[in-house]
Write an enzyme that holds these catalytic residues in place. Sequence first.
Site, mmCIF file in Angstrom:
data_model
loop_
_atom_site.group_PDB
_atom_site.id
_atom_site.type_symbol
_atom_site.label_atom_id
_atom_site.label_comp_id
_atom_site.label_asym_id
_atom_site.label_seq_id
_atom_site.Cartn_x
_atom_site.Cartn_y
_atom_site.Cartn_z
ATOM 1 N N GLU A 88 -10.048 3.940 6.106
ATOM 2 C CA GLU A 88 -9.269 4.401 7.263
ATOM 3 C C GLU A 88 -10.120 5.125 8.309
ATOM 4 O O GLU A 88 -9.987 4.872 9.501
ATOM 5 C CB GLU A 88 -8.089 5.256 6.810
ATOM 6 C CG GLU A 88 -7.061 4.498 5.965
ATOM 7 C CD GLU A 88 -6.508 3.244 6.628
ATOM 8 O OE1 GLU A 88 -6.683 3.076 7.855
ATOM 9 O OE2 GLU A 88 -5.912 2.409 5.914
ATOM 10 N N HIS A 107 -9.658 -4.094 9.651
ATOM 11 C CA HIS A 107 -9.570 -3.877 8.207
ATOM 12 C C HIS A 107 -9.970 -5.130 7.419
ATOM 13 O O HIS A 107 -10.275 -5.032 6.236
ATOM 14 C CB HIS A 107 -8.134 -3.523 7.804
ATOM 15 C CG HIS A 107 -7.828 -2.054 7.779
ATOM 16 N ND1 HIS A 107 -8.662 -1.115 7.233
ATOM 17 C CD2 HIS A 107 -6.736 -1.368 8.200
ATOM 18 C CE1 HIS A 107 -8.115 0.093 7.324
ATOM 19 N NE2 HIS A 107 -6.931 -0.032 7.915
ATOM 20 N N GLY A 155 2.655 2.389 10.766
ATOM 21 C CA GLY A 155 2.435 1.615 11.992
ATOM 22 C C GLY A 155 2.291 0.130 11.701
ATOM 23 O O GLY A 155 2.927 -0.705 12.330
ATOM 24 N N ALA A 156 1.444 -0.192 10.733
ATOM 25 C CA ALA A 156 1.203 -1.589 10.409
ATOM 26 C C ALA A 156 0.366 -1.661 9.145
ATOM 27 O O ALA A 156 -0.143 -0.647 8.679
ATOM 28 C CB ALA A 156 0.461 -2.282 11.550
ATOM 29 N N MET A 157 0.216 -2.863 8.613
ATOM 30 C CA MET A 157 -0.469 -3.025 7.328
ATOM 31 C C MET A 157 -1.373 -4.248 7.327
ATOM 32 O O MET A 157 -0.964 -5.335 7.728
ATOM 33 C CB MET A 157 0.606 -3.132 6.229
ATOM 34 C CG MET A 157 0.042 -3.278 4.843
ATOM 35 S SD MET A 157 -0.942 -1.820 4.367
ATOM 36 C CE MET A 157 -2.144 -2.605 3.299
ATOM 37 N N GLU A 158 -2.582 -4.031 6.808
ATOM 38 C CA GLU A 158 -3.665 -5.015 6.908
ATOM 39 C C GLU A 158 -3.698 -6.057 5.797
ATOM 40 O O GLU A 158 -4.778 -6.548 5.456
ATOM 41 C CB GLU A 158 -4.997 -4.258 6.918
ATOM 42 C CG GLU A 158 -5.391 -3.592 5.580
ATOM 43 C CD GLU A 158 -5.033 -2.114 5.469
ATOM 44 O OE1 GLU A 158 -4.108 -1.671 6.167
ATOM 45 O OE2 GLU A 158 -5.669 -1.409 4.674
ATOM 46 N N GLU A 185 0.854 -1.190 0.000
ATOM 47 C CA GLU A 185 0.000 0.000 0.000
ATOM 48 C C GLU A 185 0.889 1.239 0.000
ATOM 49 O O GLU A 185 1.840 1.270 0.786
ATOM 50 C CB GLU A 185 -0.918 0.042 1.224
ATOM 51 C CG GLU A 185 -1.947 1.151 1.103
ATOM 52 C CD GLU A 185 -2.930 1.226 2.285
ATOM 53 O OE1 GLU A 185 -2.766 0.464 3.255
ATOM 54 O OE2 GLU A 185 -3.843 2.047 2.224
ATOM 55 N N GLU A 219 -5.782 -3.090 12.474
ATOM 56 C CA GLU A 219 -5.437 -3.920 11.306
ATOM 57 C C GLU A 219 -6.379 -5.104 11.191
ATOM 58 O O GLU A 219 -6.790 -5.482 10.094
ATOM 59 C CB GLU A 219 -3.981 -4.398 11.374
ATOM 60 C CG GLU A 219 -2.946 -3.289 11.532
ATOM 61 C CD GLU A 219 -3.088 -2.136 10.555
ATOM 62 O OE1 GLU A 219 -3.564 -2.359 9.429
ATOM 63 O OE2 GLU A 219 -2.740 -0.998 10.940
HETATM 64 N N1 PHE Z 1 -3.194 0.867 5.751
HETATM 65 C C1 PHE Z 1 -2.333 0.988 6.894
HETATM 66 C C2 PHE Z 1 -3.233 1.229 8.082
HETATM 67 O O1 PHE Z 1 -3.723 2.235 8.351
HETATM 68 C C3 PHE Z 1 -1.371 2.094 6.856
HETATM 69 C C4 PHE Z 1 -0.288 1.969 5.858
HETATM 70 C C5 PHE Z 1 -0.305 2.741 4.718
HETATM 71 C C6 PHE Z 1 0.751 1.111 6.068
HETATM 72 C C7 PHE Z 1 0.696 2.657 3.788
HETATM 73 C C8 PHE Z 1 1.766 1.030 5.168
HETATM 74 C C9 PHE Z 1 1.748 1.812 4.009
HETATM 75 O O2 PHE Z 1 -3.592 0.390 8.763
HETATM 76 ZN ZN ZN Z 2 -5.743 1.579 8.521
#
Ligand code: PHE
Ligand code: ZN
Length: 865
Positions: A326, A307, A267-270, A127, A304
């Site tokens: 988001e 999501h 922070g993290a990724m879903e 992402e 996450e």
């Molecule tokens: N989609 C992730 C979140 O909000 C954020 C994110 C965006 C992580 C782009 C990595 C790169 O949970």
């Molecule tokens: Zn998110």
Amino acid sequence: MLDAQTSPAAPPVIRREDYRPPDWLVPSVALDFKLSAERTRVHARFQVVRNGDHDRPLRLDGDELEPVAVRTDGKARVDWTMDDGALVIALEGDSHWVETEVELNPAANTKLMGLYASSGLLCTQCEAEGFRRITFFPDRPDVLSRYHVRMEADRSAYPVLLSNGDLVGTGELDSGSHWAEWHDPFPKPAYLFALVAGDLHANRDSFVTMSGRKVDLGIWVTERDLPKTAHAMAALKASMRWDEEVYGREYDLGIFNIVAVDDFNFGAMENKGLNIFNSRYILADPDTATDLDYDGILGVVAHEYFHNWSGDRVTCRDWFQLSLKEGFTVFRDQCFSADQGSAAVRRIEDVRMLRASQFQEDAGPLAHPVRPESYIEISNFYTATVYNKGAEVIRVLHTLLGPEKFRAGSDLYFERHDGQAVTCEDFVLAMEDASGIDLSQFRLWYSQAGTPHVKFALSHDPAGCEAVLRLEQSVPDTPGQMNKLPMTIPLRLALFDPETGDCEVERLEILTEQTTEIRFPGLAKRPVISINRGFSAPIIVEGDRSATDLAFLSANDDDPFGRYEAMQQLMLDTLVGTLSNHKVDHAAVVDAVRKTMTNNALDAAFIAEAVLLPSEAFVGDQMLVVDPDAIKTERDSLRHALGSELEALWRAAYSAHAAEPFEYSPQAKGSRRLRNISLGYLAASAAADFAGLAFRQFEAADNMTDRLAALGTLANSDADERVAALDIFYHRYRDNPLVIDKWFTTQALSTRMDTIQAVHELRIHPDFTLHNPNRVRALAGAFSVNQQQFNLGDGSGYRFLADIILELDPINPQTAAKLLPPLGRWRRFDGKRQALMIAELERIVRQSGLSKDVFEQATKSLSRD
Ligand code: PHE
Ligand code: ZN
């Protein structure tokens, strides 16, 4: 001056109104990875299907990729072209098989987008547009495909091979390699693809869903970090249950994995079934993580996980719809966290955060609507507006509809759009259809930028026994947006009898007009008003309540948020009053804090929030021209008055909340918070023994919250113990990067006048690196919110930040761009500081080879509209 739209070097602007459905669809894709740190081969094979009646070629996005081989329908092709990184192939028929091969060097990927190496692992981040750095593909969220992934790697270096979905096969190969195959049955956009390879160990557990299916859970970390994963696992299981109970959402695969990595831009990724986390949002034990870290882990693990429905099963049509997933998901994680602990304290923290980041953004050159109209680089739009204001907008909707209709709307949204890529409008429409409530005006929250202001005036007619409340709303101009329309603003209010303290009226008023008048008959005495209770709308409320009324509310409002607000307002009025007319009168604040501290009906966690002074930055936000030095002086002086006049109370609180063996519970957290705030006030009082107290606490603490609070107090002081404590801390934790980040941050946030020298020294400390985003934020990000030190009159703070941005940009443009906004706040300062900040921004823009990311933020920050 350079302008983002017209400069010849300017990268293209992408506009929401230009959206067009994809030319080609990709129902399924098979990816084959031969993984190694320096040389990874990616083979992709997928069918493309013409979408609609057109004769446009197939365009596969790519970024820093070179095709090694291109085949269509099994035959090698040479007639492809490259256009701006993309691979373009003319295709005759309506459906073809496409195969490509590329070679990657994950170890050299410092942008941390695509496939990269982090502490010996190989991992991905896609992402928003990272997948195009892995293979040529239509890298847009409205192309949904089923993924089949095969990975092959050296067994000893990469014993664990993970990807999305279910594990469908594994095997051994000659020469020490092995392979694994994963299949994800749910169609998903490329941004949700993930893989991880490395020497990982799992904290394994399981969860039985509401329909009785067993899900295998794994949190994957290095072996030595395994003992630090218990809190994250508990958070995951609590989130899974909560989403079933509150939203009726069940997990849908047999496996749910989380991997922690040290180098991560966010922070993290879903990613579907395989969340990848910045290790700071997974790893915790009492010795190394603060209560804030524990809370952060709870919130981000939930975020996450949530999501999986709000983002993965139903995703975004295009990146202008980012808040669709988001804003909604932040709202969901905020409600979850509120349910796990003290809802009132959680709301106070969320609002404080919103005001600190989003209100500033909304008032500056980077202001944009929750659903932006254009961007140069989408990474720049992962903002407090899209996330936090987005969440407030969903909360407004929740308030307008009420919990039952809101739930009906969310059920309809998930049912109607499961497996689709949709828009914010689709979400609102589902809410409207399910509730029968007209949301036409509510939609302005998505399109109008800027924080609405509501002015109120309450008058009272004793003869007619009536109070009249007049309200007037306005939305300020923002870049590219003028003359805005009135919005739907749900305003919770209450009127109190100032003598009995009784609440006489409580209601939810929905403002829809520019001006509103509300009559309250039957009130013999002039009431005191509590307004925007619970922060029912993300607005700025302006009215002239007297210090007496605010003090009354701070002691009597039955809405804890209202009580906190009244105290904050009283403190702000006192500070802003002193700053403008130089009359120092601390009595009302001291008295209100005394009453709060001695009110037995309040719990420690709430008291701790209520007695904290507003930050220097928030005081600055109330001024026409921010004067960082004067703010610091006046705030310190009020802190000193509170510290010394109430010294006995701080001492009593300090010992009443004496350290007990660590426990992570709302009560224990509240005790620690009040104890440490008391220590801070003792330091502010300049009590002779504060450094001794702080140092003893620093040494005796059995948890990071207490140890770090003591360190912070010492780090702001001239005490002899300061250097010793910093040194002991460093040596004790030198092998733990997450704690060393705190060591950097504590010094960067120090209120001492030599902080600028300290940050320069830390910049060349052997533990500083531009290659780890956490470390960069720990030093440069933290320093830039140290209002007085960052805004030193000689511009040295600005230069420090600009230097780091310029050096970081070629390494990691996303992270560099995120450091920039503080320099764009120049309009808020005096002429001398303005010139210094503008000079740094111009120096940045002049840099040749600047990334799109930094270019966009810097040019917008300079623009004078
Ligand atoms: N989609 C992730 C979140 O909000 C954020 C994110 C965006 C992580 C782009 C990595 C790169 O949970
Ligand atoms: Zn998110």
